[in-house]
Design a protein around this motif. Sequence first.
Motif, short mmCIF file in Angstrom:
data_model
loop_
_atom_site.label_atom_id
_atom_site.label_comp_id
_atom_site.label_asym_id
_atom_site.label_seq_id
_atom_site.Cartn_x
_atom_site.Cartn_y
_atom_site.Cartn_z
N GLU A 10 -28.07 -23.69 -30.71
CA GLU A 10 -27.86 -23.29 -32.10
C GLU A 10 -26.38 -23.34 -32.48
OE1 GLU A 10 -29.68 -19.55 -32.68
OE2 GLU A 10 -31.71 -20.28 -32.28
N THR A 11 -25.50 -22.99 -31.56
CA THR A 11 -24.07 -23.06 -31.82
C THR A 11 -23.50 -24.30 -31.15
OG1 THR A 11 -23.99 -20.63 -31.77
CG2 THR A 11 -21.88 -21.82 -31.64
N PRO A 12 -23.12 -25.30 -31.92
CA PRO A 12 -22.60 -26.54 -31.31
C PRO A 12 -21.27 -26.28 -30.59
CG PRO A 12 -22.29 -26.57 -33.68
CD PRO A 12 -23.12 -25.37 -33.38
N LEU A 13 -20.98 -27.12 -29.61
CA LEU A 13 -19.74 -26.98 -28.85
C LEU A 13 -18.52 -27.33 -29.71
CD1 LEU A 13 -20.81 -28.60 -25.47
CD2 LEU A 13 -20.56 -26.17 -25.99
N MET A 14 -18.66 -28.34 -30.62
CA MET A 14 -17.53 -28.76 -31.43
C MET A 14 -18.02 -29.35 -32.74
SD MET A 14 -14.44 -31.45 -30.48
CE MET A 14 -15.51 -32.88 -30.57
N GLU A 15 -17.28 -29.09 -33.79
CA GLU A 15 -17.56 -29.70 -35.09
C GLU A 15 -16.30 -30.43 -35.57
OE1 GLU A 15 -18.83 -26.87 -37.92
OE2 GLU A 15 -20.76 -26.51 -36.96
N LYS A 16 -16.48 -31.64 -36.11
CA LYS A 16 -15.34 -32.42 -36.60
C LYS A 16 -15.72 -33.05 -37.93
CE LYS A 16 -11.87 -35.73 -35.06
NZ LYS A 16 -11.44 -36.65 -33.99
N THR A 17 -14.91 -32.81 -38.92
CA THR A 17 -15.20 -33.33 -40.25
C THR A 17 -14.01 -34.15 -40.76
OG1 THR A 17 -16.47 -31.35 -40.71
CG2 THR A 17 -15.87 -32.70 -42.60
N VAL A 18 -14.29 -35.32 -41.29
CA VAL A 18 -13.25 -36.16 -41.89
C VAL A 18 -13.52 -36.22 -43.39
CG1 VAL A 18 -12.19 -38.45 -41.98
CG2 VAL A 18 -13.00 -37.52 -39.81
N GLY A 19 -12.58 -35.73 -44.17
CA GLY A 19 -12.76 -35.71 -45.62
C GLY A 19 -12.30 -36.99 -46.27
N PRO A 20 -12.52 -37.15 -47.59
CA PRO A 20 -12.13 -38.37 -48.30
C PRO A 20 -10.63 -38.50 -48.49
CG PRO A 20 -13.00 -36.75 -49.84
CD PRO A 20 -13.20 -36.18 -48.47
N SER A 21 -9.89 -37.40 -48.27
CA SER A 21 -8.44 -37.46 -48.51
C SER A 21 -7.74 -38.43 -47.57
CB SER A 21 -7.82 -36.07 -48.36
OG SER A 21 -8.06 -35.57 -47.06
N LEU A 22 -8.27 -38.61 -46.33
CA LEU A 22 -7.65 -39.52 -45.37
C LEU A 22 -7.73 -40.95 -45.86
CD1 LEU A 22 -6.34 -39.88 -42.58
CD2 LEU A 22 -8.64 -40.14 -41.64
N GLY A 23 -8.92 -41.36 -46.30
CA GLY A 23 -9.09 -42.72 -46.82
C GLY A 23 -8.28 -42.94 -48.08
N GLU A 24 -8.22 -41.93 -48.93
CA GLU A 24 -7.45 -42.05 -50.17
C GLU A 24 -5.96 -42.21 -49.87
OE1 GLU A 24 -6.70 -39.57 -54.33
OE2 GLU A 24 -8.09 -38.81 -52.82
N ARG A 25 -5.47 -41.46 -48.89
CA ARG A 25 -4.05 -41.56 -48.52
C ARG A 25 -3.75 -42.94 -47.94
NH1 ARG A 25 -0.99 -38.27 -43.70
NH2 ARG A 25 0.98 -39.38 -43.86
N ASN A 26 -4.64 -43.43 -47.06
CA ASN A 26 -4.44 -44.77 -46.49
C ASN A 26 -4.40 -45.84 -47.57
OD1 ASN A 26 -4.29 -43.87 -43.86
ND2 ASN A 26 -6.46 -44.20 -43.44
N ARG A 27 -5.30 -45.72 -48.53
CA ARG A 27 -5.34 -46.71 -49.60
C ARG A 27 -4.07 -46.64 -50.46
NH1 ARG A 27 -9.60 -45.82 -54.16
NH2 ARG A 27 -7.95 -44.36 -54.71
#
Length: 202
Positions: A15-32
């Motif tokens: 029920e409790t995952p070992l790790m959570e990782k989220t990538v938001g849209p801000s990274l792609g926007e900054r790269n662009r």
Amino acid sequence: VNTLEAGSLPARVKETPLMEKTVGPSLGERNRTDGMRAAVIAFVAVVIMVAGYYLFAGVVADVALMLNLLFTLAVMAMLEATFTLPGIAGVMLTVGMAVDANVLINERMREERERGVSLKKSVKAGYDRAFSAILDSNLTTLLTCVILGYVGSEEVKGFALTLGFGIATSMFTALVVTRLIFDTLISAGWIKSLPMLKLMGV
């Protein structure tokens, strides 16, 4: 393999995952954004250097560069293509190829002028002598684009598509538009010479 092919097995995820990782849209926007900024800086630097070295002939080459960029973006907009980082890279490589074509033409015209050929004949000879080298380099690049588009991943296909459009439009602007400008101005008597800087001698 047997376990995987056996179908669903009784198992339960914690029920409790070992790790959570989220990538938001801000990274792609900054790269662009960074990619677009780099593209603009590179384009402006190329325009200034070409105009500074080849003077009036460089200004004509810059007009062709801007038209090339406009045509490439227009084709992409017509096809509703997504403008990604590989696409930006393709546009910048297109600018480099277009500059290469104009440099070949200008250097051939310079050679003819140094031999004492008239301005009108030197322009004609410059385009005639540079044509084979320009066609050769652009056709090999187009062939590379076709291969990349056929076997590459989605990102690579975006790069190949943008570069392919850019190469096609750069040949038109370098061989047709600039020659039309030179022929028109020479026929009207508005330009009598084509001075250029020269950093290296024979």
